[in-house]
Scaffold this motif. Structure first.
Motif, mmCIF file in Angstrom:
data_model
loop_
_atom_site.group_PDB
_atom_site.id
_atom_site.type_symbol
_atom_site.label_atom_id
_atom_site.label_comp_id
_atom_site.label_asym_id
_atom_site.label_seq_id
_atom_site.Cartn_x
_atom_site.Cartn_y
_atom_site.Cartn_z
ATOM 1 N N GLU A 74 8.025 33.783 48.532
ATOM 2 C CA GLU A 74 8.268 35.199 48.795
ATOM 3 C C GLU A 74 9.735 35.470 49.097
ATOM 4 O OE1 GLU A 74 5.683 35.606 52.094
ATOM 5 O OE2 GLU A 74 3.867 35.818 50.860
ATOM 6 N N ARG A 75 10.558 34.408 49.084
ATOM 7 C CA ARG A 75 11.936 34.592 49.523
ATOM 8 C C ARG A 75 12.827 35.179 48.438
ATOM 9 N NH1 ARG A 75 13.216 29.809 53.951
ATOM 10 N NH2 ARG A 75 11.202 30.052 54.968
ATOM 11 N N GLY A 76 12.409 35.018 47.188
ATOM 12 C CA GLY A 76 13.175 35.606 46.087
ATOM 13 C C GLY A 76 14.528 34.953 45.867
ATOM 14 N N LEU A 77 14.634 33.672 46.187
ATOM 15 C CA LEU A 77 15.896 32.963 45.993
ATOM 16 C C LEU A 77 15.876 32.239 44.656
ATOM 17 C CD1 LEU A 77 16.150 31.284 49.506
ATOM 18 C CD2 LEU A 77 16.858 33.566 48.841
ATOM 19 N N GLY A 78 17.033 32.103 44.057
ATOM 20 C CA GLY A 78 17.146 31.287 42.859
ATOM 21 C C GLY A 78 17.612 29.906 43.271
ATOM 22 N N ILE A 79 16.982 28.877 42.700
ATOM 23 C CA ILE A 79 17.372 27.517 43.072
ATOM 24 C C ILE A 79 17.588 26.684 41.815
ATOM 25 C CG2 ILE A 79 16.734 25.442 44.355
ATOM 26 C CD1 ILE A 79 14.857 27.316 45.992
ATOM 27 N N VAL A 80 18.717 25.992 41.769
ATOM 28 C CA VAL A 80 18.966 25.042 40.683
ATOM 29 C C VAL A 80 18.917 23.653 41.312
ATOM 30 C CG1 VAL A 80 20.604 24.225 38.964
ATOM 31 C CG2 VAL A 80 20.378 26.671 39.406
ATOM 32 N N PHE A 81 17.972 22.838 40.830
ATOM 33 C CA PHE A 81 17.756 21.533 41.440
ATOM 34 C C PHE A 81 18.618 20.463 40.784
ATOM 35 C CE2 PHE A 81 14.034 24.031 42.235
ATOM 36 C CZ PHE A 81 13.687 23.712 43.525
ATOM 37 N N GLN A 82 18.835 19.409 41.542
ATOM 38 C CA GLN A 82 19.649 18.299 41.022
ATOM 39 C C GLN A 82 19.023 17.713 39.759
ATOM 40 O OE1 GLN A 82 20.306 15.253 43.917
ATOM 41 N NE2 GLN A 82 21.842 14.244 42.661
ATOM 42 N N SER A 83 17.682 17.608 39.757
ATOM 43 C CA SER A 83 16.999 17.048 38.585
ATOM 44 C C SER A 83 16.671 18.141 37.570
ATOM 45 C CB SER A 83 15.707 16.366 39.037
ATOM 46 O OG SER A 83 14.857 17.314 39.643
ATOM 47 N N TYR A 84 17.158 19.355 37.824
ATOM 48 C CA TYR A 84 16.899 20.564 37.026
ATOM 49 C C TYR A 84 15.474 21.060 37.208
ATOM 50 C CZ TYR A 84 20.899 18.400 34.791
ATOM 51 O OH TYR A 84 22.074 17.750 34.567
ATOM 52 N N ALA A 85 14.501 20.114 37.339
ATOM 53 C CA ALA A 85 13.099 20.496 37.585
ATOM 54 C C ALA A 85 12.609 21.540 36.614
ATOM 55 C CB ALA A 85 12.920 20.970 39.032
ATOM 56 N N LEU A 86 12.961 21.390 35.343
ATOM 57 C CA LEU A 86 12.417 22.293 34.328
ATOM 58 C C LEU A 86 10.948 21.952 34.112
ATOM 59 C CD1 LEU A 86 15.310 22.283 31.717
ATOM 60 C CD2 LEU A 86 14.764 24.042 33.390
ATOM 61 N N PHE A 87 10.188 22.934 33.619
ATOM 62 C CA PHE A 87 8.791 22.667 33.298
ATOM 63 C C PHE A 87 8.750 22.017 31.923
ATOM 64 C CE2 PHE A 87 8.666 26.856 35.662
ATOM 65 C CZ PHE A 87 8.554 26.252 36.886
ATOM 66 N N PRO A 88 8.402 20.732 31.839
ATOM 67 C CA PRO A 88 8.546 20.016 30.566
ATOM 68 C C PRO A 88 7.596 20.516 29.484
ATOM 69 C CG PRO A 88 7.483 18.630 32.205
ATOM 70 C CD PRO A 88 7.918 19.866 32.919
ATOM 71 N N HIS A 89 6.513 21.178 29.885
ATOM 72 C CA HIS A 89 5.539 21.617 28.893
ATOM 73 C C HIS A 89 5.813 23.035 28.420
ATOM 74 C CE1 HIS A 89 4.332 22.871 32.838
ATOM 75 N NE2 HIS A 89 3.476 23.726 32.345
ATOM 76 N N MET A 90 6.952 23.595 28.807
ATOM 77 C CA MET A 90 7.296 24.939 28.354
ATOM 78 C C MET A 90 8.642 24.896 27.640
ATOM 79 S SD MET A 90 6.437 27.291 31.639
ATOM 80 C CE MET A 90 5.042 27.004 32.699
ATOM 81 N N THR A 91 8.816 25.819 26.675
ATOM 82 C CA THR A 91 10.101 25.900 25.984
ATOM 83 C C THR A 91 11.141 26.468 26.940
ATOM 84 O OG1 THR A 91 9.677 28.131 25.231
ATOM 85 C CG2 THR A 91 8.971 26.353 23.776
ATOM 86 N N ALA A 92 12.405 26.406 26.504
ATOM 87 C CA ALA A 92 13.483 26.944 27.331
ATOM 88 C C ALA A 92 13.200 28.405 27.671
ATOM 89 C CB ALA A 92 14.812 26.817 26.584
ATOM 90 N N ALA A 93 12.782 29.182 26.671
ATOM 91 C CA ALA A 93 12.517 30.601 26.909
ATOM 92 C C ALA A 93 11.346 30.780 27.875
ATOM 93 C CB ALA A 93 12.228 31.305 25.588
ATOM 94 N N GLY A 127 16.128 28.998 22.532
ATOM 95 C CA GLY A 127 14.941 29.449 23.263
ATOM 96 C C GLY A 127 13.674 28.688 22.945
ATOM 97 N N ASP A 128 13.528 28.210 21.699
ATOM 98 C CA ASP A 128 12.280 27.559 21.292
ATOM 99 C C ASP A 128 12.257 26.064 21.593
ATOM 100 O OD1 ASP A 128 11.417 29.938 20.348
ATOM 101 O OD2 ASP A 128 12.134 29.595 18.300
ATOM 102 N N ARG A 129 13.371 25.539 22.067
ATOM 103 C CA ARG A 129 13.421 24.095 22.313
ATOM 104 C C ARG A 129 12.670 23.729 23.578
ATOM 105 N NH1 ARG A 129 18.219 21.090 20.385
ATOM 106 N NH2 ARG A 129 18.535 21.944 18.324
ATOM 107 N N TYR A 130 12.084 22.528 23.554
ATOM 108 C CA TYR A 130 11.500 21.987 24.771
ATOM 109 C C TYR A 130 12.584 21.207 25.513
ATOM 110 C CZ TYR A 130 6.824 23.362 23.488
ATOM 111 O OH TYR A 130 5.721 24.101 23.213
ATOM 112 N N PRO A 131 12.525 21.180 26.859
ATOM 113 C CA PRO A 131 13.578 20.519 27.640
ATOM 114 C C PRO A 131 13.874 19.102 27.168
ATOM 115 C CG PRO A 131 12.096 21.685 29.105
ATOM 116 C CD PRO A 131 11.530 21.830 27.722
ATOM 117 N N ARG A 132 12.823 18.361 26.794
ATOM 118 C CA ARG A 132 13.010 16.975 26.366
ATOM 119 C C ARG A 132 13.950 16.857 25.173
ATOM 120 N NH1 ARG A 132 8.349 14.208 28.556
ATOM 121 N NH2 ARG A 132 7.363 16.223 28.506
ATOM 122 N N ARG A 133 14.012 17.926 24.381
ATOM 123 C CA ARG A 133 14.843 17.879 23.184
ATOM 124 C C ARG A 133 16.252 18.406 23.443
ATOM 125 N NH1 ARG A 133 12.155 15.321 20.194
ATOM 126 N NH2 ARG A 133 10.078 15.735 19.376
#
Lengths: 347, 314
Positions: A74-93, A127-133
């Motif tokens: 609920e804090r509404g903060l943006g966070i960029v993690f050291q490991s990026y912590a992207l969702f690997p099963h979702m595209t960049a977009a 936008g259509d790329r997956y993080p792994r790529r």
């Protein structure tokens, strides 16, 4: 009125104090770095602001509202993690869209905002790329876009550039600075890299063992370190043991047979003189005598290792055609009195 | 933790296609083919051939023979046994029951095991090991004593029914013995650990910060689980499901004791054909069909899920 206020924030893990009575105010639109060696409490501080850790004591307010009363989601903060912590099963977009989706923004607006955000970080076509790529730098940009697109009241960056190679890191520093200027988001950057902190920040907070050592503009902290720790941590410095005493002309410090005037209020007795390597010069007349132990060519500059009676000194001289001493040559060293700092040494 | 590690590699080898195995092999040298790798894998290959391939081929051949009550096994080659099974409703019912039980057990294991693994992973140090041991418990007990234990619980005068009737929840005992319900409960109990270990392995690969990232973007904890954690542990659930399904469909001891003669499944049916009717060829045909159906279902489901969750499988 300050935007973000940390008020005597403390975190204890059992008997160990990770963050000790930390107070800090950040103005709106400012980029403040938390800088220190690993284990100094900078990431713990960030985690407490983000809400992933509960502080043992203290308060955090953002824009006048109590931040600790809110849950992390609920804090509404943006966070960029050291490991990026992207969702690997979702595209960049899809990664970037996730936060907008959680806010219930309609599909059409969402798509447009995602496109703009990816454009802002220079990934319009990915936008259509997956993080792994994607490369580390690209993943890093997606993480940044994902955190920025929700228009956070505060952006927290946890060692965002530490997984990139040196060249990419420099590029991202410039990029980050550009984005920060153009969007004007208030940012807290956690880093152990002093060059990164100095390049990016309006102010740096130098931390050691859970305590704040100094809060200052990067150049101030570099030129006027508040402690030997800061002087050593921010860039290279020379520490010389000496003796502080007072005579008719004022306070002085004796180092290796030379006396230097001391402007600061330092008690008599053992003292510590610090001077930056690039401020030390080879002089003809009186100075600190030394012997060149080694010299290393570094492209734009020469690095000298010089042994003196008061300890080893590092000297950096520009590679600009002037004649420089050779190895094993005796030299005289000097510096301007305003380029040195004197602190009380340990007795 | 060696059991876990062994299982991890088992689960991995089950979902990984053969091309990863080819990747890890050293590149072939054109000038001289090294003999050592072949020699070193010889004992394993011999074991595989003698203990699996040969009996399998023999069973396959046996299933083609015919059987008469007065003539015994006839050395002829025909598909009569298969035609009998395919055209007889009695066999249909048993095969359907077998796979119904296997599907329900697999679903139950996934529903129970996946959350269990997630909760276990979030536990703290002493409790985590203890709870993991309890989860693995069923695997440490011999199948006969475990299943007879269930029989004690399940009987019409067993502990469960006595307790429920004493409390007044039911008036007449619930039928557990010789029912599918009983078999499903007992099988789920022993097969859940495979699911837990498999999901556990894929949770280990999850970046712990990913959940925090989703939280920071405004997702509620349940949304984080559904949208972020679950899709990433699908490979683990799938490999667990394959193991559980295969073991449930071919389970023998549990259906034999809990299901008894009244509730036959494919494995107990084949056993009865071999040892009671003495119709070995028919028993062999049942076993071959069970194997075939198992392979078709497992490979088919695997393909389906892999295509659906392409990105997480790389």
């Amino acid at each position: 009125m300050p935007y973000l206020v940390l008020d005597r924030l403390t975190k204890r893990f059992g008997p160990w104090v990770a963050v000790d009575n930390m107070s800090l105010t950040v103005e709106k639109g400012e980029l403040v770095s938390l800088l220190g060696p690993s284990g100094c409490g900078k990431t713990t501080t960030l985690q407490m602001i983000a809400g992933f850790l509960d502080p043992s004591a203290g308060r955090v307010t953002l824009d006048g509202a109590d931040l600790l009363a809110k849950k992390p989601n609920e804090r509404g903060l943006g966070i960029v993690f050291q490991s990026y912590a992207l969702f690997p099963h979702m595209t960049a977009a899809e990664n970037v869209a996730f936060g907008l989706e959680m806010r219930g923004i309609p599909r059409a607006d969402r798509d447009r905002m995602v496109r703009d955000a990816l454009q802002l970080v220079g990934l319009g076509a990915f936008g259509d790329r997956y993080p792994r790529r994607m490369s580390g730098g690209q993943q890093q940009r997606v993480a940044l876009a994902r955190a920025m697109v929700i228009k956070p009241s505060l952006l927290l960056l946890d060692e965002p550039l530490s997984n990139l190679d040196a060249k990419m890191r420099e590029e991202m520093q410039i990029e980050l600075r550009r984005i920060q200027r153009s969007v004007g988001t208030t940012m807290i950057l956690v880093t152990h890299d002093q060059a990164e902190a100095m390049a990016l920040s309006d102010r740096v907070v130098i931390m050691n063992k859970g305590r704040v050592e100094q809060v200052a503009a990067p150049q101030d902290a570099y030129d006027n370190p508040a402690s030997a720790f800061v002087a050593n941590f921010l860039g290279r410095t020379n520490l010389l043991q000496g003796t502080v005493r007072r005579d008719g002309a004022g306070r002085r410090i004796d180092v290796a047979g030379t006396a230097w005037p001391v402007a600061a209020e330092v008690p008599d007795g053992p003292g510590l003189l610090t001077v930056r390597p690039e401020k030390v010069r080879f002089v003809d007349g009186a100075g600190v005598p030394g012997l060149v132990r080694a010299r290393v060519f570094q492209g734009t500059q020469w690095l000298f290792e010089i042994r003196t009676e008061a300890g080893d000194l590092t000297v950096i001289r520009q590679h600009d055609g002037q004649t420089l001493p050779a190895e094993n040559e005796p030299v005289m060293l000097g510096w301007r009195a305003e380029d040195m700092r004197v602190m009380a040494g340990e007795a | 933790m060696t059991a876990v590690d062994a299982h991890k590699s088992l689960a991995k080898s089950l979902i990984d296609s053969p091309d990863t195995a080819a990747d890890s092999a050293p590149p072939p040298r054109p000038e001289r083919r090294p003999l050592a790798p072949y020699l070193l894998s010889l004992p394993a290959l011999a074991l595989f051939a003698v203990l699996l391939l040969v009996p399998l081929v023999m069973t396959g051949l046996l299933s083609l023979n015919s059987f008469g009550f007065y003539t015994g096994i006839q050395d002829v080659w025909q598909l009569g046994n298969y035609i009998d099974i395919v055209t007889d409703d009695y066999f249909h019912e048993i095969f359907l029951r077998t796979f119904r039980i296997a599907v329900v057990v697999t679903l139950l294991c996934a529903v129970l095991g996946a959350p269990e693994a997630y909760i276990l992973r979030r536990m703290r140090s002493p409790w985590r090991g203890l709870c993991l041991l309890i989860v693995l418990g069923p695997l440490l007990i011999s199948v006969v004593s475990r299943t007879l234990g269930w029989a004690l619980l399940f009987g019409s005068t067993g502990i469960i029914n006595t307790a429920l009737m004493a409390v007044g929840l039911i008036a007449t005992p619930i039928e557990f013995m010789y029912t599918e319900t009983g078999v499903i409960i007992a099988l789920t109990h022993v097969l859940v650990p495979f699911m837990v270990l498999s999901v556990w392995a894929s949770l280990q690969r999850l970046d712990p910060q990913v959940e925090n990232a989703a939280l920071s973007l405004g997702a509620k904890p349940f949304t984080v689980l559904r949208r972020v954690v679950l899709p990433q542990v699908v490979p683990g659930i799938l490999s667990g499901s394959i193991i559980v399904f295969a073991l449930a469909a071919s389970a023998f001891a549990t259906p034999a004791i809990i299901g008894g003669r009244r509730l036959k499944v494919a494995a107990t049916l084949a056993y009865d054909e071999f040892l009671n009717t003495l119709n070995w060829p028919l028993g062999a045909a049942i076993a071959m069909l069970l194997l075939l159906a198992n392979i078709v279902i497992i490979v088919g489901c695997n393909r389906l899920v892999e295509r659906r969750y392409k990105q997480v499988f790389e």
